[in-house]
Design a protein around this motif. Structure first.
Motif, short mmCIF file in Angstrom:
data_model
loop_
_atom_site.label_atom_id
_atom_site.label_comp_id
_atom_site.label_asym_id
_atom_site.label_seq_id
_atom_site.Cartn_x
_atom_site.Cartn_y
_atom_site.Cartn_z
N GLY A 72 0.63 -1.27 0.05
CA GLY A 72 0.08 0.10 0.08
C GLY A 72 0.85 1.31 -0.11
O GLY A 72 0.80 2.26 -0.87
N ILE A 73 1.93 1.11 0.92
CA ILE A 73 2.69 2.28 1.04
C ILE A 73 3.56 2.81 -0.17
O ILE A 73 3.60 3.78 -0.93
N LEU A 74 3.86 1.60 -0.87
CA LEU A 74 4.61 1.64 -2.08
C LEU A 74 3.96 2.24 -3.27
O LEU A 74 4.21 3.28 -4.03
N GLN A 75 2.55 1.78 -3.33
CA GLN A 75 1.56 2.23 -4.16
C GLN A 75 1.37 3.59 -4.28
O GLN A 75 1.61 4.58 -5.05
N PHE A 76 1.35 4.13 -2.96
CA PHE A 76 1.06 5.68 -2.70
C PHE A 76 2.28 6.33 -3.23
O PHE A 76 2.22 7.39 -3.86
N ILE A 77 3.41 5.88 -2.70
CA ILE A 77 4.86 6.83 -3.24
C ILE A 77 4.75 6.74 -4.56
O ILE A 77 5.18 7.83 -4.90
N VAL A 78 4.87 5.64 -5.18
CA VAL A 78 4.76 5.74 -6.79
C VAL A 78 3.95 6.54 -7.43
O VAL A 78 4.44 7.27 -8.44
N HIS A 79 2.71 6.56 -7.21
CA HIS A 79 1.60 7.00 -7.82
C HIS A 79 1.14 8.44 -7.31
O HIS A 79 0.51 9.23 -8.00
N LYS A 80 1.21 8.68 -6.06
CA LYS A 80 0.73 10.13 -5.44
C LYS A 80 1.96 10.99 -5.19
O LYS A 80 1.62 12.23 -4.73
N THR A 81 3.36 10.82 -5.04
CA THR A 81 4.16 11.63 -4.61
C THR A 81 4.86 12.26 -6.07
O THR A 81 4.95 11.49 -6.77
N LYS A 93 2.34 -3.85 -8.80
CA LYS A 93 1.05 -4.78 -8.51
C LYS A 93 1.33 -6.17 -9.03
O LYS A 93 1.09 -7.30 -8.50
N GLY A 94 2.07 -6.26 -10.16
CA GLY A 94 2.78 -7.61 -10.72
C GLY A 94 3.43 -8.30 -9.61
O GLY A 94 3.04 -9.53 -9.43
N ALA A 95 4.62 -7.48 -9.41
CA ALA A 95 5.44 -8.15 -8.41
C ALA A 95 4.76 -8.63 -6.96
O ALA A 95 5.23 -9.83 -6.77
N PHE A 96 3.89 -7.72 -6.71
CA PHE A 96 3.16 -8.14 -5.27
C PHE A 96 2.52 -9.44 -5.46
O PHE A 96 2.53 -10.74 -4.63
N ILE A 97 1.61 -9.49 -6.66
CA ILE A 97 0.88 -10.98 -7.05
C ILE A 97 1.71 -11.83 -7.08
O ILE A 97 1.41 -13.02 -6.77
#
Lengths: 390, 303
Positions: B164-173, B250-254
C-alpha cells in the motif's frame, strides 16, 4: 607495462615457491590430512574436528613429537575445507593426497561427503578414517576406508526399540528428512522399515522430505500434524532441526515426542534452537554429561581450551586421529609414501580393542567398529544426558 | 482435508509475503533503471544480519523485547539497509552508468556485488549460523482446527502495508512520478530538470528498505541466519517478479503470492521432493502463455 610485467613475474615466482615448499616434505615430520567442513551449512562440525585434532597436535609436539620405533617425528596437520559439499570433499581429498602428500586422512565427517571422498581415498590407496559417517556405503568394499562411529543399520533399529520402550503407547510415526543428503535419506528409510517391522504395515503415517536450502517446512509439517502421527523422527542436521522443531510446534505438534539421530549431536544445536528441543531424545555415539576416565579428561581439556563441551564429532575426530597415530607407531615409517600408507592401512585393520574415548574399537572386514548406540536426552539446561545404550 | 487446505492457505500467505516483499525491491529498481539487481537477495540477507545486531543490542537495553524493540529494530534496520543500497549503487552501478556501458555489464556487476556481500559476510562473521533473537513473544492461536501464530499474521499484514505504501509513493508523490518518468524515458527526463541521479538513489534506498522489512520478519520467522540465505529466495523472488510482470508493482506483489501458493500447494498434494520441479514447470507454462507476466507491458528492449 614494465611494472605490470614485473608484478606478474613476482606473483609467479611466489606461486612457484609456495608450490615447491608444499611439495618437498621436511625431514622427520608426519603429515596427516583433515577433510572437514570449516564453512558451509554445518561449520560447527568442522570446528569440533579441528579443535579436537589441535589438542592432540599440541600434546604430541610439546612432548617432542610422536615416537615411532625409537625416532621422534613432529606432527603436521593439514586442514582442508570441504564446505559441506560432496564436490568439494572430492577436491579436498585429491588436494590432500596429491599436493600435500599426507600419510593418512581423517574425515570427511558426514556420509554425504565421506562416500564420494572415500572412493577417491580408496582408489589412491590412502588410508582414511571417517569420524562421523554412519552410512554403510562409506566403507563397503573399500579396504582403505575405516570409520570410528556406529552405523545407520545399528542406529535406526536402536531408535525404534528405544521409542518402543520409552513411549510404549505410540504406534504411528511420521518422518521428515533432507532428501539431498545420503545420510538423512538412508536413515529415514532404515527407520521406516524397522518401524513397520515392529508396529505393522502402515504405521508410518507420513514420510516427508525437504531440500538442503529449504527454510520453510510448513506444508510438510501441516501434513504430519494432520496425519495422526504420535511421534516425529527427524534424522537431519542440527541447523535444520533448529528451524523444523519450532515450526512444528507453531503448527500444533504440541508436546508429542520427537526423536533424532546422531547429526543432532552438535554443540550448536541448543544455541540455534534455544529451548525448543529440551526433553527430546536422539541416538548418538557418546554422552558428555556424566563421562568418566579418559573421556572425562578429554572433555575437561577441550572445555578448558575452547570454552564449550565437545560434541560427538569432536570426540570421534579425536579417536580417529589417535587410531591413525597408533597405526603409524605399530607400522613404523620407511620414508616411502606408498609403502607407509600400505603399512598404516594394515595396522588399522589389525587393531585389537583400540581404547578410544567413545568406546573400544576393533574393526571388522568392512572397516567398521562394533559399538553400541547411545541414547541421549536433551535436558532443560541444554546438556546431553546419557539415557541408555542399545 | 479442509483443515489441511485452510492451514496451507495461511502457510502460503506467509511464504508468499516474503517473496512479494523481495520481489517489490527487484521491481522498483528494474522499473526505474531497467536493471535486474541480482544483488537484491543478498541485500535482504545483509538486512537480516543488520536486524540481528540491532535487535541484540536493543534487547540488552530493553529486557524482554516487545513492540518497542520491534519498531526500533525496524526503523534502524531500514535506515542501515537503505544506506547499503545507496552505497552499492554509488560504488558499483553509477560509474558503469556514467560510462554508458551495455546493460549486460551492469547485470554481471550486480551478480558480483551479491557474491561480495555473501563472502564478505563469511569472512567477517565466520561460518557459524546465528540465532535470531526473539523480539516478540510468540503466541499460538487455535482457531477451530487451524493453528496460527501472531508472527504469521504480522508477516501477512506487513506485506500488504508495504504494498500500500509503495503504491502511494509511486503514484501520488512527486518523487514517485519522477521514478515513473525515468522509467518511461531516461534520456528526455534530465532535460525537464528532474535530477535523475537523486531519483535513482531514492529508488535504491526504497528498494533496500523493503528488503529490510522482509529481512526482520524473515529472521523472526526462520531464526537461523547464514551468509547464503539470500541466494535462493532472491532468485525465486526475481522469478516471481517476472511472472507478475517485472516493472509493475502490482504484478510483483501478486507474483510473489502466486509463487508462494504454487510452491506450498504442490508440496501439499505431491511428494514434497516434486515441489520445485513442478512449481517451476507451472511458472514456465505461465510465461509461455503470457511472456510479459500477468501485469507486464511488452517493451522493445529487454535484457
Amino acid at each position: 607495462m614494465m611494472k605490470k610485467r614485473s608484478v606478474l613475474l613476482g606473483v609467479f615466482s611466489l606461486m612457484t615457491l609456495a608450490l615447491l615448499s608444499a611439495g618437498g616434505a621436511k625431514e622427520n615430520t608426519i603429515k596427516i590430512g583433515f577433510n572437514i567442513p570449516l564453512t558451509g551449512d554445518s561449520p560447527k562440525v568442522g570446528e569440533g574436528a579441528k579443535y579436537a585434532a589441535e589438542l592432540i597436535l599440541k600434546d604430541v609436539n610439546a612432548a617432542g613429537g610422536l615416537d615411532v620405533k625409537g625416532t621422534k617425528y613432529k606432527l603436521e596437520f593439514v586442514y582442508v575445507d570441504n564446505e559441506f559439499k560432496a564436490e568439494s570433499a572430492i577436491q579436498a581429498a585429491y588436494r590432500l593426497i596429491d599436493q600435500d602428500k599426507v600419510l593418512a586422512v581423517v574425515g570427511p565427517c558426514g556420509s554425504g561427503r565421506a562416500i564420494p571422498a572415500g572412493q577417491v581415498n580408496n582408489e589412491s590407496r590412502v588410508p582414511m578414517v571417517s569420524p562421523w559417517a554412519t552410512n554403510p556405503a562409506v566403507t563397503l568394499n573399500r579396504p582403505y576406508v575405516f570409520r570410528a562411529c556406529i552405523l545407520d543399520p545399528v542406529q535406526a533399529p536402536a531408535a525404534v526399540s528405544f521409542a518402543k520402550s520409552q513411549f510404549s503407547a505410540v504406534t504411528k510415526t511420521a518422518i521428515l528428512y533432507n532428501l539431498e543428503d545420503d545420510y538423512c535419506k538412508t536413515l529415514a528409510e532404515l527407520f521406516r522399515d524397522s518401524w513397520e517391522k515392529t508396529n505393522g504395515a502402515g504405521s508410518v503415517v507420513a514420510f516427508e522430505s525437504f531440500g538442503q536450502k529449504d527454510q520453510d517446512f510448513s506444508t510438510q509439517l501441516t501434513r504430519i500434524v494432520n496425519s495422526g502421527a504420535e511421534l516425529l523422527y527427524l534424522p537431519n542436521y542440527y541447523n535444520h532441526i533448529a528451524l523444523i522443531v519450532p515450526q512444528a510446534k507453531d503448527l500444533g505438534w504440541g508436546d508429542k515426542p520427537v526423536l533424532g539421530s546422531d547429526a543432532w549431536g552438535s554443540a550448536d544445536l541448543v544455541t540455534l534452537s534455544k529451548g525448543s528441543v529440551a526433553g527430546y531424545y536422539f541416538t548418538t555415539h557418546y554422552a558428555a554429561a556424566g563421562a568418566v576416565g579418559n573421556t572425562k579428561a578429554f572433555i575437561d581439556q577441550y572445555k578448558a581450551a575452547y570454552g564449550y563441551t565437545p560434541d560427538d564429532v569432536a570426540a570421534l575426530s579425536y579417536d580417529s586421529t589417535r587410531i591413525i597415530l597408533q597405526a603409524i607407531q605399530t607400522a613404523g615409517l620407511t620414508g616411502d609414501l606408498t609403502k607407509d600408507r600400505e603399512a598404516i592401512r594394515a595396522a588399522i585393520a589389525g587393531m585389537k580393542d583400540f581404547d578410544g574415548i567413545t568406546g573400544k574399537m576393533t574393526f571388522d572386514a568392512n572397516g567398521d567398529p562394533a559399538k553400541p548406540a547411545v541414547v541421549v536426552r536433551i535436558n532443560e539446561a541444554g546438556e546431553f544426558e546419557y539415557v541408555t545404550s542399545l | 482435508m479442509w483443515t489441511t487446505i485452510l492451514q496451507n492457505i495461511f502457510n502460503a500467505l506467509q511464504w508468499g509475503s516474503f517473496y512479494s516483499m523481495i520481489a517489490l525491491g527487484y521491481c522498483l529498481v528494474y522499473g526505474v533503471l531497467r536493471l535486474i539487481n541480482f544483488a537484491h537477495g543478498d541485500i535482504f540477507m545483509a538486512a537480516c544480519y543488520f536486524a540481528f545486531f540491532i535487535a541484540t543490542a536493543l534487547l540488552l537495553k530493553i529486557v524482554g523485547g516487545g513492540w518497542l524493540v520491534f519498531a526500533l529494530t525496524l526503523v534502524f534496520t531500514m535506515l542501515v539497509t537503505a544506506l547499503l543500497g545507496i552505497t552499492i549503487e554509488r560504488v558499483a552501478y553509477r560509474p558503469l552508468r556514467r560510462k554508458g556501458v551495455n546493460r549486460l555489464y551492469v547485470v554481471i556487476t550486480a551478480l558480483m556485488v551479491g557474491f561480495i556481500l555473501e563472502n564478505g559476510n563469511l569472512a567477517i562473521l565466520g561460518a557459524s549460523a546465528l540465532r535470531f533473537p526473539d523480539i516478540l513473544d510468540k503466541q499460538i492461536w487455535q482457531i477451530g482446527p487451524l493453528t496460527i501464530t501472531n508472527l504469521k499474521v504480522l508477516v501477512i499484514i506487513a506485506a500488504f502495508v508495504v504494498f500500500g505504501i509503495l503504491q502511494f509513493i509511486v503514484h501520488k508523490t512527486t518523487l514517485g512520478m519522477a521514478m515513473q518518468a525515468i522509467s518511461y524515458d531516461k534520456f528526455a527526463i534530465p532535460l525537464m530538470g528532474i535530477p535523475v541521479n537523486r531519483v535513482i538513489t531514492f529508488t535504491f534506498a526504497l528498494g533496500s528498505s523493503l528488503a529490510a522489512v522482509a529481512g526482520i520478519l524473515f529472521g523472526m520467522s526462520y531464526p537461523v541466519l547464514d551468509p547464503y540465505m539470500g541466494m535462493i529466495i532472491g532468485w525465486k523472488a526475481f522469478i516471481a517478479a517476472v511472472v507478475g510482470g517485472i516493472g509493475n508493482i502490482k504484478g510483483a506483489f501478486i507474483g510473489g503470492f502466486i509463487l508462494g501458493f504454487i510452491e506450498i500447494f504442490i508440496a501439499a498434494f505431491f511428494p514434497s521432493s516434486f515441489k520445485d520441479l513442478v512449481s517451476f514447470i507451472i511458472l514456465l507454462i505461465i510465461l509461455v502463455l503470457k511472456p510479459t507476466g500477468f501485469f507486464g507491458v511488452a517493451r522493445s528492449t529487454k535484457i
